[in-house]
Write an enzyme that holds these catalytic residues in place. Sequence first.
Site, PDB file in Angstrom:
ATOM      1  N   VAL A 151      -6.977  70.917 -17.717  1.00 23.56           N
ATOM      2  CA  VAL A 151      -7.093  70.780 -16.456  1.00 23.56           C
ATOM      3  C   VAL A 151      -6.218  69.375 -16.666  1.00 23.56           C
ATOM      4  CG1 VAL A 151      -7.463  69.362 -14.388  1.00 23.56           C
ATOM      5  CG2 VAL A 151      -9.088  71.880 -15.303  1.00 23.56           C
TER       6      VAL A 151
ATOM      7  N   PHE B 237     -11.173  68.833 -20.134  1.00 23.27           N
ATOM      8  CA  PHE B 237     -10.193  67.952 -19.116  1.00 23.27           C
ATOM      9  C   PHE B 237      -9.502  66.970 -19.954  1.00 23.27           C
ATOM     10  CE2 PHE B 237     -13.889  69.583 -16.226  1.00 23.27           C
ATOM     11  CZ  PHE B 237     -13.147  69.608 -15.160  1.00 23.27           C
ATOM     12  N   ASP B 238      -8.244  66.336 -18.909  1.00 20.15           N
ATOM     13  CA  ASP B 238      -7.719  64.980 -19.452  1.00 20.15           C
ATOM     14  C   ASP B 238      -8.803  63.898 -19.189  1.00 20.15           C
ATOM     15  OD1 ASP B 238      -6.170  63.222 -20.732  1.00 20.15           O
ATOM     16  OD2 ASP B 238      -5.617  63.480 -18.217  1.00 20.15           O
ATOM     17  N   PHE B 239      -8.575  62.714 -19.696  1.00 14.52           N
ATOM     18  CA  PHE B 239      -9.722  61.785 -18.745  1.00 14.52           C
ATOM     19  C   PHE B 239      -8.949  60.864 -18.351  1.00 14.52           C
ATOM     20  CE2 PHE B 239     -11.474  57.615 -18.882  1.00 14.52           C
ATOM     21  CZ  PHE B 239     -12.994  57.998 -18.586  1.00 14.52           C
ATOM     22  N   ASP B 240      -7.755  59.751 -18.697  1.00 12.20           N
ATOM     23  CA  ASP B 240      -6.920  59.111 -17.864  1.00 12.20           C
ATOM     24  C   ASP B 240      -6.308  59.879 -16.525  1.00 12.20           C
ATOM     25  OD1 ASP B 240      -7.716  56.438 -19.526  1.00 12.20           O
ATOM     26  OD2 ASP B 240      -6.400  56.930 -20.839  1.00 12.20           O
TER      27      ASP B 240
END
Length: 306
Positions: A164, A8-11
């Site tokens: 993602v 996953f990306d975060f922001d």
Amino acid sequence: MRYKTVIFDFDGTICDTGEGILKSAKFALDYYNIEAPDYTELTYFIGPPLLVTFQEKFGVDAAMADKLVKKYRERYTNKGLLESKLYDGIKELLAKLKAENLKLGIASSKPQDYIEALLDHYGVKSYFDVICGVTFSADCESKANIISRCLKELDASGNESIMVGDKKYDIEGAKANMIDSVGVLWGYGNRVEFAGAGAKFVAEKIDDIFSIALGYFEQTQEVQGIFSGRIILNSKSGKSADFLDLVFSYSPSRENDFRAPERRWRSGAPFLWAILYNFSKHFLGNLPPGSFRALQNFRLSGTKGA
């Protein structure tokens, strides 16, 4: 296919950190008397490294960009970090993915200290096997390289992993590592951006990630010139293809951002309806009466990222 690893990306993907990021960027620009629009219009700060964004968007040199980043962090560390919220449904999604024994990682251009602080704050850090962010002293690492590090630390196979994220940088970084990707619509990207970058999937809802990861998402064939969206055909009167409704979600505050259903566009674009009509006749003309079919993940071929 069923994936074994989800990165996953975060922001804009796990956590809505937009308010804190944008207000801190505006704070830094104002401090140095650099003319800038209202903080709500600074969404290009979400995704790429700050140092790069200050230089590209405001024409400052590297030395001034470094000062701006330090001033940004002054506010973000003390106030902006908690001007955020976990997206509704993320915790439940992570729990379901771990219950299926999937490896989970984060690959983000955000400083790792910030990521871990927020994951702890929202009680979801334990779901992740690996967290890859950047350091405060070396925060211009490419997204492709961050994803590569995450894959290596997860000991994950590229053909069984998926990225993602909510921006084209996530999709392009995944492509550079030869892994599949999902563009999510609850963050700061849009369908046009994902199509141009080459996303394999577009997720409208957080639960869609679970379906994609476990191979429940039926991908339809690519269709030249058809917008990357969801086309719903519902026949009720005994005739096939009698009701075609393409739903665009439109957020007036963001140009070209088609998100959660807010407006339904039924008129005003005759050329689009002509394309859809011909498409429906050619591909869907043989649907039996009373059928319902949802076709997802069409690509807008040849479109550049927004």
